[in-house]
Design an enzyme around this catalytic site. Structure first.
Site, PDB file in Angstrom:
ATOM      1  N   TYR A  32       4.109   5.177   9.828  1.00  0.00           N
ATOM      2  CA  TYR A  32       4.434   3.923  10.512  1.00  0.00           C
ATOM      3  C   TYR A  32       5.045   2.898   9.557  1.00  0.00           C
ATOM      4  O   TYR A  32       5.494   1.850   9.993  1.00  0.00           O
ATOM      5  CB  TYR A  32       3.171   3.337  11.161  1.00  0.00           C
ATOM      6  N   ARG A  64       0.874  -1.184   0.000  1.00  0.00           N
ATOM      7  CA  ARG A  64       0.000   0.000   0.000  1.00  0.00           C
ATOM      8  C   ARG A  64       0.901   1.221   0.000  1.00  0.00           C
ATOM      9  O   ARG A  64       1.535   1.523   1.020  1.00  0.00           O
ATOM     10  CB  ARG A  64      -0.912  -0.017   1.227  1.00  0.00           C
ATOM     11  N   HIS A  89      -3.608   4.647   4.576  1.00  0.00           N
ATOM     12  CA  HIS A  89      -4.849   3.889   4.513  1.00  0.00           C
ATOM     13  C   HIS A  89      -5.860   4.662   3.664  1.00  0.00           C
ATOM     14  O   HIS A  89      -6.510   4.109   2.771  1.00  0.00           O
ATOM     15  CB  HIS A  89      -5.393   3.673   5.922  1.00  0.00           C
TER      16      HIS A  89
HETATM   17  C1  LIG Z   1     -15.398  -4.870  10.822  1.00  0.00           C
HETATM   18  C2  LIG Z   1     -14.550  -3.697  10.538  1.00  0.00           C
HETATM   19  N1  LIG Z   1     -13.662  -3.267  11.442  1.00  0.00           N
HETATM   20  C3  LIG Z   1     -12.905  -2.185  11.205  1.00  0.00           C
HETATM   21  C4  LIG Z   1     -13.011  -1.493  10.035  1.00  0.00           C
HETATM   22  C5  LIG Z   1     -12.170  -0.246   9.796  1.00  0.00           C
HETATM   23  N2  LIG Z   1     -11.261  -0.462   8.698  1.00  0.00           N
HETATM   24  C6  LIG Z   1     -11.558  -0.117   7.430  1.00  0.00           C
HETATM   25  S1  LIG Z   1     -10.399  -0.606   6.323  1.00  0.00           S
HETATM   26  C7  LIG Z   1      -9.427  -1.240   7.576  1.00  0.00           C
HETATM   27  C8  LIG Z   1      -8.119  -1.876   7.238  1.00  0.00           C
HETATM   28  C9  LIG Z   1      -8.333  -2.935   6.231  1.00  0.00           C
HETATM   29  O1  LIG Z   1      -7.135  -3.579   5.974  1.00  0.00           O
HETATM   30  P1  LIG Z   1      -7.012  -4.630   4.792  1.00  0.00           P
HETATM   31  O2  LIG Z   1      -8.087  -5.636   4.913  1.00  0.00           O
HETATM   32  O3  LIG Z   1      -5.622  -5.114   4.797  1.00  0.00           O
HETATM   33  O4  LIG Z   1      -7.326  -3.796   3.486  1.00  0.00           O
HETATM   34  P2  LIG Z   1      -6.465  -2.560   2.898  1.00  0.00           P
HETATM   35  O5  LIG Z   1      -7.080  -1.317   3.481  1.00  0.00           O
HETATM   36  O6  LIG Z   1      -5.063  -2.724   3.276  1.00  0.00           O
HETATM   37  O7  LIG Z   1      -6.672  -2.608   1.431  1.00  0.00           O
HETATM   38  C10 LIG Z   1     -10.035  -1.096   8.804  1.00  0.00           C
HETATM   39  C11 LIG Z   1      -9.478  -1.543  10.088  1.00  0.00           C
HETATM   40  C12 LIG Z   1     -13.964  -1.967   9.108  1.00  0.00           C
HETATM   41  N3  LIG Z   1     -14.157  -1.344   7.927  1.00  0.00           N
HETATM   42  N4  LIG Z   1     -14.712  -3.051   9.378  1.00  0.00           N
END
Ligand SMILES: Cc1ncc(C[n+]2csc(CCOP(=O)(O)OP(=O)(O)O)c2C)c(N)n1
Ligand SMILES: Cc1ncc(C[n+]2csc(CCOP(=O)(O)OP(=O)(O)O)c2C)c(N)n1
Ligand SMILES: [Mg+2]
Ligand SMILES: [Mg+2]
Lengths: 329, 371, 329, 371
Positions: free
Chosen positions: D302, D290, D294
């Site tokens: 980080y 990434r 985020h």
């Molecule tokens: C159940 C839930 N908990 C927390 C979140 C908040 N949240 C949104 S995206 C994210 C990180 C997702 O990481 P990943 O699955 O690795 O996808 P990336 O963003 O790296 O593409 C979080 C914690 C959420 N959307 N749903």
């Protein structure tokens, strides 16, 4: 770290300072949640905590709300005092099962302790849409055994969070994220616990009682100021904790004013306003000059687009006019 | 008509025969070297674990535990039939070796997070049998005083969690107990138990994953009794075994014969001591068969007769008794005495439970909140 | 199979016959849940369905309430009409997240269809304890976009289930398991759909309105009969569907009787009675001679032991006396 | 003081460096034979997938997709900075190869269940760029007319599910879409996408397990970009890879280089065609990084600088462009034209989005229920 001495404290600072003071005071208190460590949490409430308290007491987790909530229950059972952060209150839906079936009932079933504090930023007006704007208090208020604390001011956020962490029960501590950086209180910030279950009469008045909590307090006070100019005297009650609710303070006020309005940003249908209205009409029936009115969000999800969101969540004009109508009808 | 089409989403019922009997797929499908490379041990197809070098006292403790547990189960079956209970009874027949061995491998101060088939474990931990009975009768002397019932008799003063019905809610709770032990620098281990069916749920996955990343001192036991209510293994999972699911979490897995008390003891001991030494969680799968219905009201006619016959031979209590007699640790006569003592013990417990009062409802609204 | 022609139909038979008729009628309807196939479900509602419809349309699942509910959502999106069975309503807590965040909002967000029927046996009085006796309607009634159907009679169970399956929205169909084999209706069993959102005035009366649903209907009718002997005329309204609610029928009745009681077996706090009382006091305020009373379970979990459970869930004497008090005060 | 104790439940922050860079643990820790026996393929450490035997037209389609996606991303980044958007933007930089390859491997009638980083996939599926922009602006022309926003622009008329924020809620929904296709005997496949962090959740486990037992025609793609918000892989899971989690479900797994559009195309094609032929689900892990926060508000300080540098070299658009030029499929000049076209296309979309009206709130209470 948001916890250094300051001239004024935001609502967010107050939460951070309260957390810090409880962690200093009690070795059994620890923080756990997604991104709470180095990152300091999505809203930066726990910024600096990892450096101060180390990874033993500031614990980043996988994305696993069910599991982490259950973990907190197990740790609480055997003597720790977990403070769980949900990244947004909307995601607490993923922990509904353990909250209802593990945390809420365990003490009643067994006599065992269950001191878990669940912090979650909730609420609308940030253009964040249906799954980042939910008010979740009604999801849990029907379930016996959970306390629900919803501070509306920075000072209350501090005092009530301290009381929540020291409470021996599962407490849902709902932080209004719209207020995080919009609200300040001057120093010094008191770190005395504020009793859970005590309402606060914010403005005294004689013509109508407005029962509210969280951000609604400010909307109600604004409306009260405006209506004062028209000679209408509004008593604003900040419940501060919706479960348990300080019903006596509400009834006493309504017995005085004979008119009541409940205000919250959650959807109206089976929102807290339903319970409050049902109790008021029962306990103060012979004092009421008008039916209890509810001001709440429309019974829809919270939309993203500004004109849509504004049409769904209570706006100042609607609040003023509804209170005026009840006060003067 | 739809029923005749063959684009079935599930295989037709006849083909849904349970897999995972003791000639386990992983032993046949996946070469032993592969399992070793993955840190999965499968002893379930081995001959019975050796008794050599085990103290007679220890073996007799296991034996007495097995016999008592069986005597208790027998009493509960007849109490169900005679209408002593409020509802059904969840039999732990053929789970006795797992319960007894697990308790033997644990220390008193270790935390235990059971589910519904672990009656033997509770008895071994010191819950008086009349309390367990009372829990199924709504009596005041039950561990929750009649507030909860049936299988909910975990007592925290015995370091045992009292789970709700939702399976396996005890898994995340167990990670929390293990977290607390690690937090305080104690060397207590937590053992969490669930069934084959429970592994399909959120709580299993999130708990094992969290415990693995945090390297918590917890052992996740899966009691594979080949059915979840009426659901056979083939509908529950396609994985080669439950032990091998450990690969998804980067932790070791052990599969053992759940009717061999020594095999379970060895597997649990390995996992518990690894956890105690800071080596993190293990999944331990113990294979047995659920010989009764899901609960006593269930005739379980969905179980293939062959399977019942095959496993009927593998009574964990009888198997161990015979081995002890063969090894001269026990005589047939002494065995008879142990069995008779256990029977009287269970009968006595029933008397106490029957005589116990129903709870007083006066304070039912109290205790919603702790002070 | 419970669906053969019979002289009388139990509440359970009625559910089975309705399912069968919809499956015969519409190839897109399928059943899914734990043990629904060869075993016929924990309460044997779907006994014989596997033989008749085969494993394509009668689908046993792993124990995975979250996943299965999400699966149903996906299948419904693209044209199927899933009927999900929860083994006990208590386990629907494990599907709270997809119900709230996927099923309830999807149509409003997108315009896409979401015809999922969720059947769940709920309720108390079977000595089944805190996690097998829950009333779950309040968990979902605050969430916009879910219909909640709670039939109190065998005939309604059939007609409303048919309507639920044909409805293009997520419907929570809550079967009162205490009634399954205790209630019968004589043949013929009508298979006409009963409109969702229409209450039924079960007994007409003039002195007091009792608003109730599900098993409460029978408790209310029993009380009405007893009170009739004392010259008190009770109007019993069976809501049948609690969301959407037929408020007009309720208001009209209260405008006539001037007194209202709400009865349900869910806990009182933020139970449906709160919403109903809040609406009645608002819409019929000037007609009310007495505050609206709620008869509901105590705000505790449902205990297992008979004397404890009886102390928690509404009993006949309490029901009769509360109605009498409201009618005669 | 606590901070000084070393009985840390998590490893100290410095040691929590991300694992799972392209020298992946499974390739080093677990021998290739073991992976083969488990039906796990790992091509992620291989040299770039060969272009040999691929038609120029096809390669150019991929290239144009990559360039358009990048142009769109670039535009969104500057729109975020200039305040055009209501909130943040979830950048899919370095995910372009995964999105474009996945769409190339799918048929139009296949169902797609995306998450938040799949903007390229939506564009390839035919969502006009101004609609995506509108979704981040609350404009009436967005796919939900401003009711929902940001990443929620899945359009069912394009066989794409519109997910809520809860991750990965799209996984169970995808199993349902696949269930429906199988139920009707159609040969449509469903592709569901989630991130590395999403694999820790209930929905991942329950959905993959259900799909495996039912052998549904669905492909579960995991876009391993090494972070979930601020959370590195080592806090997310201890498993050797995400592909190997397939073992827990008894299905095949494939791990590939997510910056190599051809490698992803090959992996997805294998999985999709297996599903189409009735072979059930596959987990496909595509590894990338990434490269932004985020979302745009997150400076992502980080992330270790070495990691950013290492992956900065692996721009999936530039890598593929260079290979096409080397292979004489493309000239530098033609590449320039494609890039310029894409830039204009995105600029044009922004104009439309900026000019579009805000929605009318009049009917906001409508549509709670379908007729
Ligand atoms: C159940 C839930 N908990 C927390 C979140 C908040 N949240 C949104 S995206 C994210 C990180 C997702 O990481 P990943 O699955 O690795 O996808 P990336 O963003 O790296 O593409 C979080 C914690 C959420 N959307 N749903
Ligand atoms: C979340 C949840 N869903 C459904 C049930 C109902 N239920 C109780 S036990 C059981 C079967 C459990 O099977 P398994 O885990 O194999 O344990 P076993 O009963 O075989 O020991 C089911 C479906 C439950 N208790 N919790
Ligand atoms: Mg089982
Ligand atoms: Mg990620």
């Amino acid at each position: 770290m948001q916890t250094e001495a300051k001239d004024t404290y935001t609502y967010l600072d107050a939460v951070a300072v309260a957390l810090d003071s409880e962690m200093e005071r009690d070795e059994n208190v620890f923080l756990i949640g997604e991104d709470v460590g180095q990152f300091g949490g999505a809203f930066k409430v726990t910024s600096g905590f990892l450096d101060k308290y180390g990874p033993r007491r500031v614990v980043d987790t996988p994305i696993a709300e069910t599991g982490v909530t259950g973990l907190a229950a197990g740790a609480a059972l055997v003597g720790l005092r977990p403070v769980v952060e949900f990244q947004f209150a909307d995601f607490i839906s993923c922990a509904f099962d353990p909250i209802v079936n593990v945390l809420s009932r365990h003490h009643w079933r067994t006599g065992d302790p269950m001191p878990v504090t669940m912090r979650a930023p909730f609420g609308s007006r940030l253009r964040a849409g249906p799954t980042h704007s939910q008010s979740v208090e009604s999801y849990f208020a029907h379930v016996p055994g959970i306390k629900i604390v919803m501070p509306g001011t920075a000072a209350d956020a501090a005092g009530l969070l301290i009381a929540s962490i020291r409470d021996n029960n599962p407490v849902l501590f709902l932080e209004n994220k719209y207020l995080y950086r919009r609200l300040t209180t001057p120093a010094p910030l008191s770190l005395e616990p504020i009793e859970i279950g005590r309402a606060h009469v914010v403005t005294e008045g004689t013509d109508v009682t407005v029962v509210t909590y969280s951000a609604g307090v400010h909307q109600a006070v604004d409306a009260a100021e405006q209506l004062a100019g028209d000679g209408i005297s509004v008593e604003v009650i900040d419940l501060r904790t919706v479960v348990p609710m300080d019903a006596e303070t509400v009834f006493a006020s309504v017995r005085k004013t004979s008119r009541a309005v409940v205000l919250h940003e959650a959807a109206e249908h089976l929102g807290m306003g339903a319970e409050i209205a049902a109790q008021i009409q029962r306990e103060a029936f012979w004092h009421l000059d008008q039916p209890v009115e509810r001001i709440a969000a429309r019974n829809t999800p919270v939309p993203t687009s500004p004109p849509l969101e504004d049409a769904v969540v209570p706006q100042p004009a609607e609040i003023v006019e509804t209170i005026r109508k009840v006060a003067t009808a | 008509m739809a029923a005749e089409q063959d684009s079935g989403v599930n295989p037709p019922p006849d083909s849904r025969t349970p897999t995972g009997t003791l000639a386990p797929p992983i032993a046949t499908d996946i070469p032993a070297e592969v399992l070793t490379a993955l840190d999965i041990t499968d002893t379930s197809a081995n001959p019975p674990a050796s008794l050599a070098g085990r103290e007679a006292e220890f073996l007799m403790k296991l034996y007495e535990g097995l016999v008592r547990t069986r005597a208790f189960e027998d009493r509960m079956h007849s109490m169900y039939r005679s209408g002593d209970l409020l509802g059904s009874y969840y039999s732990g027949n053929w789970h006795e070796a797992i319960s007894v061995a697990t308790m033997a491998a644990m220390r008193d101060e270790d935390y235990f997070a059971p589910l519904h088939r672990d009656v033997g474990a509770h008895l071994m931990r010191g819950v008086p049998p009349e309390q367990v009975m009372a829990s199924f009768m709504g009596k005041a002397i039950g561990p929750t005083g009649g507030r909860d019932g049936t299988l909910h008799y975990g007592r925290l003063d015995l370091n045992t969690y009292n789970p709700p019905s939702h399976i396996p809610a005890n898994y995340p709770v167990a990670t929390g107990m293990a977290f607390a032990a690690k937090y305080r620098g104690e060397d207590r281990v937590t053992v969490a138990v669930c069934g084959d069916g429970s592994t399909s749920r959120a709580d299993f996955h999130e708990a094992v994953n969290i415990a693995a990343t945090m390297q918590l001192p917890v052992v996740f036991q899966v009691q594979n009794n080949q059915y979840a209510y009426s659901t056979p293994l083939s509908v529950q999972t396609r994985s080669a075994s439950f032990a091998i699911k450990a690969v998804a979490y980067g932790i070791p897995g052990i599969k053992c014969d759940g009717t061999d008390v020594i095999a379970v003891y060895d597997a649990m001991t390995e996992a518990i001591e690894r956890a105690r030494a800071g080596g993190g969680p293990t999944i331990v799968e113990a294979v047995t068969m659920r010989m009764h219905g899901h609960a006593e009201h269930d005739p379980a006619d969905y179980v293939l007769p062959e399977l019942k016959d095959e496993w009927g031979e593998r009574d964990p209590v009888a198997l161990f008794e015979n081995r002890l007699i063969e090894a001269d640790v026990l005589t047939a006569e002494a065995a008879g005495r142990v069995r008779e003592d256990a029977k009287q013990w269970a009968i006595e417990a029933r008397k106490i439970a029957l005589a116990a009062p129903m709870p007083d409802p006066a304070d039912i609204e109290e205790g919603i909140y702790a002070d």
